[in-house]
Design a protein around this motif. Structure first.
Motif, PDB file in Angstrom:
ATOM      1  N   VAL A  81      41.581  10.411  13.780  1.00  0.00           N
ATOM      2  CA  VAL A  81      41.721   8.987  14.069  1.00  0.00           C
ATOM      3  C   VAL A  81      42.857   8.790  15.067  1.00  0.00           C
ATOM      4  O   VAL A  81      43.682   9.681  15.286  1.00  0.00           O
ATOM      5  N   ALA A  82      42.896   7.620  15.648  1.00  0.00           N
ATOM      6  CA  ALA A  82      43.964   7.273  16.593  1.00  0.00           C
ATOM      7  C   ALA A  82      45.159   6.699  15.843  1.00  0.00           C
ATOM      8  O   ALA A  82      45.003   5.948  14.882  1.00  0.00           O
ATOM      9  N   LEU A  83      46.357   7.056  16.312  1.00  0.00           N
ATOM     10  CA  LEU A  83      47.599   6.499  15.790  1.00  0.00           C
ATOM     11  C   LEU A  83      48.253   5.722  16.924  1.00  0.00           C
ATOM     12  O   LEU A  83      48.549   6.302  17.988  1.00  0.00           O
ATOM     13  N   VAL A  84      48.481   4.436  16.729  1.00  0.00           N
ATOM     14  CA  VAL A  84      49.093   3.619  17.781  1.00  0.00           C
ATOM     15  C   VAL A  84      50.195   2.761  17.166  1.00  0.00           C
ATOM     16  O   VAL A  84      50.158   2.427  15.974  1.00  0.00           O
ATOM     17  N   PRO A  85      51.206   2.395  17.959  1.00  0.00           N
ATOM     18  CA  PRO A  85      52.254   1.511  17.449  1.00  0.00           C
ATOM     19  C   PRO A  85      51.638   0.196  16.954  1.00  0.00           C
ATOM     20  O   PRO A  85      50.698  -0.333  17.560  1.00  0.00           O
ATOM     21  N   ARG A  86      52.155  -0.327  15.875  1.00  0.00           N
ATOM     22  CA  ARG A  86      51.570  -1.531  15.285  1.00  0.00           C
ATOM     23  C   ARG A  86      51.633  -2.735  16.231  1.00  0.00           C
ATOM     24  O   ARG A  86      50.774  -3.619  16.155  1.00  0.00           O
ATOM     25  N   ASP A  87      52.604  -2.781  17.132  1.00  0.00           N
ATOM     26  CA  ASP A  87      52.701  -3.915  18.058  1.00  0.00           C
ATOM     27  C   ASP A  87      52.034  -3.620  19.407  1.00  0.00           C
ATOM     28  O   ASP A  87      52.178  -4.380  20.360  1.00  0.00           O
ATOM     29  N   HIS A  88      51.291  -2.544  19.486  1.00  0.00           N
ATOM     30  CA  HIS A  88      50.576  -2.187  20.715  1.00  0.00           C
ATOM     31  C   HIS A  88      49.278  -2.985  20.797  1.00  0.00           C
ATOM     32  O   HIS A  88      48.640  -3.251  19.773  1.00  0.00           O
TER      33      HIS A  88
END
Length: 294
Positions: free
Chosen positions: A158-165
């Motif tokens: 899965v993808a991990l991205v900053p929550r505010d991205h």
């Protein structure tokens, strides 16, 4: 005899004749050099030597029964020591429920768990410092001599991205969207093969990440992503230990998967280890897919 204090009743209880019992007691007294019973009175009484001998004999019987029961439990794999090596992915997925199930069956087994690399696991298994390993990605692993390499779990990435991205609001994320970002990956020395897996994913899609940066342990990977420095890819069960500043989002299309392997010696015959291996196989059948937490 010490409990009955009567030769006739004691002989009947032991299913021997009274003369036979008397001879055996006399032989024991001769070996000890003292009398065990005072026969001058009726009913007979234990002497001081007899009382001391009785206490020690009861203790010896207790330890003998305990030793027998411990041997039986060891034969059933219920006591002893189990040493396990695992990569971080395994510790986030199969290891906790497998250990929980095994501990319920064998609570007296002492379990040691080490987070260690695939190469270290192979070496430790050969040198009998580990009993079981959980590893992935490394192609050379299957060439290890005298090891059972058993596929135990397959899981999507899965993808991990900053929550505010901005991508954190997406229902799904494509590889093309990830390729346009700074991609943070676990260094190959940390999880051998994971970088190759991720590179091949982009190569097969004819994509090239704009920039790739290494992280040197899983916690550093999460910290860098949570700080907004980049995005990442990892197993879905990584969300079990997620940083609150990260959103875990499914990949668009058919998600690439990776396989986790369980390693053990081909010559392994300890019931304790065989029991853990079978417990793990059964636990895998009951696992729900990891939740992807936004």
């Amino acid at each position: 005899m010490a409990e009955e204090l009567h030769f006739g009743r004691a002989a009947k209880r032991l299913n021997v004749s009274q003369p036979t019992l008397s001879r055996r007691i006399r032989l024991l007294e001769t070996q000890l050099g003292d009398e065990l019973f005072d026969r001058s009175i009726q009913p007979v009484r234990l002497t001081a030597a007899g009382d001391a001998f009785l206490q020690e004999a009861r203790l010896a019987l207790h330890h003998g029964r305990r030793a027998l029961e411990q041997a039986r439990r060891a034969a059933r794999g219920e006591v002893g020591h189990l040493s396990i090596g695992a990569i971080s992915w395994a510790n986030n997925s199969i290891v906790p429920p497998a250990l929980s199930a095994f501990h319920s069956r064998a609570p007296d087994v002492r379990i040691e768990l080490y987070t260690t690399s695939p190469s270290a696991q192979v070496e430790a298994l050969h040198k009998q410092r580990l009993d079981v390993g959980f590893s992935a990605f490394a192609h050379w692993m299957s060439g290890g001599p005298q090891l059972n390499i058993e596929p135990i779990l397959e899981e999507p990435m899965v993808a991990l991205v900053p929550r505010d991205h901005p991508l954190a609001q997406a229902e799904r994320i494509s590889l093309a969207e990830l390729a346009s970002q700074r991609l943070i990956v676990l260094a190959d020395a940390v999880t051998p093969g994971l970088v190759d897996k991720q590179v091949s994913m982009f190569d097969e899609a004819a994509l090239s990440p704009a920039h790739v940066q290494d992280a040197y342990d899983p916690w550093a990977l999460q910290a860098l992503i949570a700080a907004g420095i980049g995005v990442g890819l990892h197993m879905a069960s990584f969300s079990n230990v997620r940083h609150r500043g990260i959103a875990f989002i499914p990949l668009d299309g058919e998600a690439p998967t990776a396989t986790l392997f369980m390693l053990s010696r081909q010559t392994e015959n300890r019931e304790l280890v065989l029991s853990f291996l079978e417990t793990t196989r059964q636990v895998v059948k009951t696992l729900d897919p990891p939740a992807v937490l936004r």
